[in-house]
Design a protein around this motif. Sequence first.
Motif, mmCIF file in Angstrom:
data_model
loop_
_atom_site.group_PDB
_atom_site.id
_atom_site.type_symbol
_atom_site.label_atom_id
_atom_site.label_comp_id
_atom_site.label_asym_id
_atom_site.label_seq_id
_atom_site.Cartn_x
_atom_site.Cartn_y
_atom_site.Cartn_z
ATOM 1 N N VAL A 169 9.154 44.647 -37.514
ATOM 2 C CA VAL A 169 8.938 43.749 -38.635
ATOM 3 C C VAL A 169 7.477 43.487 -38.871
ATOM 4 C CG1 VAL A 169 10.676 42.165 -39.462
ATOM 5 C CG2 VAL A 169 10.083 42.191 -37.075
ATOM 6 N N LEU A 170 6.642 44.336 -38.349
ATOM 7 C CA LEU A 170 5.233 44.131 -38.584
ATOM 8 C C LEU A 170 4.962 44.264 -40.065
ATOM 9 C CD1 LEU A 170 4.223 46.472 -35.718
ATOM 10 C CD2 LEU A 170 3.998 44.014 -35.714
ATOM 11 N N PRO A 171 4.119 43.431 -40.591
ATOM 12 C CA PRO A 171 3.780 43.573 -41.998
ATOM 13 C C PRO A 171 3.033 44.878 -42.195
ATOM 14 C CG PRO A 171 2.379 41.956 -40.938
ATOM 15 C CD PRO A 171 3.402 42.352 -39.939
ATOM 16 N N ALA A 172 3.007 45.295 -43.426
ATOM 17 C CA ALA A 172 2.380 46.572 -43.734
ATOM 18 C C ALA A 172 1.017 46.672 -43.064
ATOM 19 C CB ALA A 172 2.221 46.697 -45.234
ATOM 20 N N SER A 173 0.791 47.692 -42.282
ATOM 21 C CA SER A 173 -0.494 47.812 -41.611
ATOM 22 C C SER A 173 -1.286 48.948 -42.247
ATOM 23 C CB SER A 173 -0.281 48.072 -40.132
ATOM 24 O OG SER A 173 0.595 49.144 -39.962
ATOM 25 N N GLU A 174 -2.559 48.952 -41.921
ATOM 26 C CA GLU A 174 -3.416 49.970 -42.507
ATOM 27 C C GLU A 174 -2.935 51.355 -42.088
ATOM 28 O OE1 GLU A 174 -7.445 48.933 -41.048
ATOM 29 O OE2 GLU A 174 -6.318 47.266 -40.228
ATOM 30 N N PRO A 175 -3.282 52.346 -42.859
ATOM 31 C CA PRO A 175 -2.888 53.688 -42.472
ATOM 32 C C PRO A 175 -3.565 54.091 -41.170
ATOM 33 C CG PRO A 175 -4.335 53.708 -44.394
ATOM 34 C CD PRO A 175 -3.962 52.288 -44.139
ATOM 35 N N VAL A 176 -2.903 54.908 -40.420
ATOM 36 C CA VAL A 176 -3.432 55.357 -39.142
ATOM 37 C C VAL A 176 -4.686 56.205 -39.382
ATOM 38 C CG1 VAL A 176 -2.938 56.833 -37.171
ATOM 39 C CG2 VAL A 176 -1.163 55.352 -38.108
ATOM 40 N N PRO A 177 -5.751 55.899 -38.646
ATOM 41 C CA PRO A 177 -6.957 56.705 -38.842
ATOM 42 C C PRO A 177 -6.713 58.130 -38.354
ATOM 43 C CG PRO A 177 -7.240 55.177 -37.002
ATOM 44 C CD PRO A 177 -5.943 54.845 -37.644
ATOM 45 N N SER A 178 -7.191 59.081 -39.101
ATOM 46 C CA SER A 178 -6.897 60.460 -38.748
ATOM 47 C C SER A 178 -7.735 60.906 -37.556
ATOM 48 C CB SER A 178 -7.165 61.371 -39.943
ATOM 49 O OG SER A 178 -8.513 61.226 -40.331
ATOM 50 N N ALA A 179 -8.928 60.384 -37.455
ATOM 51 C CA ALA A 179 -9.723 60.653 -36.272
ATOM 52 C C ALA A 179 -10.382 59.340 -35.888
ATOM 53 C CB ALA A 179 -10.776 61.709 -36.569
ATOM 54 N N SER A 180 -10.961 59.282 -34.711
ATOM 55 C CA SER A 180 -11.371 57.994 -34.198
ATOM 56 C C SER A 180 -12.484 57.346 -35.009
ATOM 57 C CB SER A 180 -11.805 58.142 -32.751
ATOM 58 O OG SER A 180 -12.908 59.001 -32.679
ATOM 59 N N ASP B 278 -13.244 57.762 -38.444
ATOM 60 C CA ASP B 278 -13.126 57.689 -39.891
ATOM 61 C C ASP B 278 -13.231 56.263 -40.385
ATOM 62 O OD1 ASP B 278 -12.887 60.309 -40.024
ATOM 63 O OD2 ASP B 278 -10.778 60.379 -40.650
ATOM 64 N N GLY B 279 -14.017 56.068 -41.420
ATOM 65 C CA GLY B 279 -14.033 54.797 -42.122
ATOM 66 C C GLY B 279 -14.466 53.604 -41.306
ATOM 67 N N LEU B 280 -15.401 53.779 -40.397
ATOM 68 C CA LEU B 280 -15.901 52.634 -39.640
ATOM 69 C C LEU B 280 -17.247 52.214 -40.205
ATOM 70 C CD1 LEU B 280 -15.220 53.845 -35.987
ATOM 71 C CD2 LEU B 280 -13.924 52.130 -37.253
ATOM 72 N N ASN B 281 -17.509 50.907 -40.228
ATOM 73 C CA ASN B 281 -18.847 50.466 -40.606
ATOM 74 C C ASN B 281 -19.764 50.560 -39.391
ATOM 75 O OD1 ASN B 281 -18.668 48.109 -39.022
ATOM 76 N ND2 ASN B 281 -17.725 46.961 -40.692
ATOM 77 N N SER B 282 -21.025 50.220 -39.593
ATOM 78 C CA SER B 282 -21.976 50.510 -38.518
ATOM 79 C C SER B 282 -21.731 49.662 -37.274
ATOM 80 C CB SER B 282 -23.405 50.321 -39.024
ATOM 81 O OG SER B 282 -23.584 48.975 -39.429
ATOM 82 N N ALA B 283 -21.348 48.403 -37.474
ATOM 83 C CA ALA B 283 -21.094 47.556 -36.312
ATOM 84 C C ALA B 283 -19.874 48.062 -35.550
ATOM 85 C CB ALA B 283 -20.875 46.114 -36.750
ATOM 86 N N GLN B 284 -18.842 48.425 -36.282
ATOM 87 C CA GLN B 284 -17.642 48.947 -35.629
ATOM 88 C C GLN B 284 -17.968 50.232 -34.876
ATOM 89 O OE1 GLN B 284 -15.224 49.315 -39.141
ATOM 90 N NE2 GLN B 284 -14.184 47.352 -38.796
ATOM 91 N N ARG B 285 -18.760 51.059 -35.528
ATOM 92 C CA ARG B 285 -19.131 52.329 -34.915
ATOM 93 C C ARG B 285 -19.893 52.097 -33.608
ATOM 94 N NH1 ARG B 285 -19.623 57.419 -37.761
ATOM 95 N NH2 ARG B 285 -18.914 56.223 -39.559
ATOM 96 N N ALA B 286 -20.797 51.131 -33.647
ATOM 97 C CA ALA B 286 -21.558 50.814 -32.437
ATOM 98 C C ALA B 286 -20.618 50.362 -31.324
ATOM 99 C CB ALA B 286 -22.590 49.732 -32.744
ATOM 100 N N ALA B 287 -19.615 49.564 -31.699
ATOM 101 C CA ALA B 287 -18.670 49.062 -30.701
ATOM 102 C C ALA B 287 -17.831 50.198 -30.128
ATOM 103 C CB ALA B 287 -17.765 48.000 -31.327
ATOM 104 N N VAL B 288 -17.473 51.128 -30.968
ATOM 105 C CA VAL B 288 -16.661 52.252 -30.513
ATOM 106 C C VAL B 288 -17.457 53.144 -29.559
ATOM 107 C CG1 VAL B 288 -15.555 54.385 -31.288
ATOM 108 C CG2 VAL B 288 -15.126 52.242 -32.503
#
Length: 701
Positions: free
Chosen positions: A10-21, A23-33
């Motif tokens: 019953v999870l509400p609609a979630s974002e599409p699964v990223p195709s690779a680790s 994809d579509g990350l901003n710079s802060a997210q990228r740094a964290a990854v």
Amino acid sequence: MFESTVIDAVLPASEPVPSASLDGLNSAQRAAVHHDTGPLLIVAGAGTGKTKTLVSRVLRLIEEGAEPNRILLLTFTRRSSSEMLQRVRAASSNRAAGQVWGGTFHSVANRLLRQFGASAGLPPNFTVLDASDATDLFGMVRTEEGFGERSKRFPRANTIAGIYTRLVSSQAKLADVLEVDFPWCADHAEDLKPLFEAYTKRKRANAVLDYDDLLLFWRAITKSSLGPVLQDLFDHILIDEYQDTNPIQADIVEGMCSATTQLCAVGDDAQAIYGFRSATVANMWNFAERFEGATTITLEQNYRSTSPILRAANAVIAQPIGGKKPHFSKELWSSIPGGSVPRLVTCHDETAQSAWVVDNILDSRERGIDLRDQAVLFRAGHHSNGLELELTRRDVPFVKYGGLKHLESAHVKDLLSLLRILDNPADQLAWHRVLSSLEGVGPATERRLVAELGIGSDAVDPLRRFLSGEGQVSSAADQQFTELRSALTDCVGDGSESASLSPAAQINRLRPFCELIFANKYDNSVARLADLDALATTAETYNSRSRMLVELTLDPPSVTGDWAGPPHLDDDWLTLSTIHSAKGLEWRHVFLLHAADGNIPSDMAIGDNDGMAEELRLLYVAMTRAKEELSISFPLRYHVNRFGSDDRHVYAQLSRFVEPTVEHFHVIGDKIAEAIDLRTPVGAATGVAEQVDSMLASLWD
DNA sequence: AGTAAAAGGTTTTTT
DNA sequence: ACCTTTTACT
């Protein structure tokens, strides 16, 4: 009961699964990854892609050759861990990606203690007590030790259990806990000590662990000679919702890390809402001191909500409480243009509120927002009672999270107790439930049976004794005893793995016995038996009774209501949830009910700065669940019938947290109450009562 | 000794 | 309004 169902997805609609680790990350997210030089703390505001970042990080680790089964991902609920692991599995080309260790602190503790507990002196087949079991055990010890009679007003089992778990999970001193959280029990400090001791002894004798024990034992083995073994299990440890961990959990994290372990914690101090469980944001604040060389990365770009919603939420959380503001100050900004201003709706009374909310839910659906993209949130489980009636009346399907769990109903516990006896014959609490529900067995007989069978005094297996005929009673319960013995015997089987019944088959085998005792115990035994059948269906997914019992305890079905759920539920349904249970989730349209002072903030928190700050964060969490539309409502007129017959009403005020930010809302509805008190006499009609009485008297005169 | 009726107490959130 | 504890009765 209301229509509701159990559906794990019953999870509400979630974002599409990223195709690779990446994809579509901003710079802060990228740094964290990508960060891989020392401990990492990610301060992630609401809706800033925290889950995506964690998932991407795990994917990156696996892609770069980390062994999946040496990665530990600790989450707050089982639900979020399975969601994240599913995303990892879907996006990874590595077949072994599913081997990542995921789960809550408690479930991972259970797993580790099954494996390493024996070397640390734990019984191999320990049973896990949930909160209500712990309360019952306190009740048992309280009576047995005669604490109830020491003074007239000795605290109830429930209160004692509350003091205990608070004491243990916060690691504070008893005197301080009593003074701060239970001042009305301060006089009993001296009596509580031996009671706690007796409780602990009883747990050990019965081979049971409560929730707190799971964490305590985990922490203890990291500090024992087994420590290096545990520290060598994982190369990477990731923790979600770090703001809601307690001091013991922080110790565990430290205890699991060796010099080479890569640690990554994610949290948002503005969303800490589990202080009542001794969680403390100090774990985030102290992170850099505790884990040397730590880096902090902050995520501030919100991808979830439109600007008007975020502006209102920011204005709410910016309010200082007792002069204090969140430590990691950050201002979320939205990258989503446009959007409507959140609505603030004043309703005449609770009925009007329910009607308004249902009207607007249906209106949203007309405008293309499915029910599954909408949620109604509230502070306390019972706040949705009126709304549930209205939804049922108007045929709107819904699922409710939070509030009372089905697992806690008495008859389900009766059945689980039978299974627990089979699983762990030392479990006196389970025996107690079973024995005391037999006809003709009261406290005295039960005491005798416990002694004769040696329950809790680890001499001989009490179950074997019982099945071989020991523990006789007078004829009243003959039939019940015979049936009990025969059912348990069949469930035990010959002890060999292959010949034993499946968990579901055991439940079915125990059913006739339940039928016998339910007939006496409950007046709606038919309905309750039907629940057992539903439970048997659930049990079919398990092949181990022990695993089933522990999973039901650690991860009970979070949906209120039925196990299997009504079959006629459409594939579109609305979510009702407590704010606590809505943590981490999001919907296109969010309704928040009962935003009146006394509810948010709860009147129990008023007067306590820490409590008030938590209530403020709770409101913030609720508001930041909304993606496109947010509607906050409260009724002006409340009925007060707190303890019984008193049937008056009282006028509520808008939450003190919303009031100063009202400029951010579109205000709808009356500001002034139409004060019509039906109890106020209109004119005088004297003599009516007298007339009725004299008419009655004439009937027998 | 057990059971049924009466009195008394109760605050919210959950692993 | 509900559930637990105490008391009264069989």
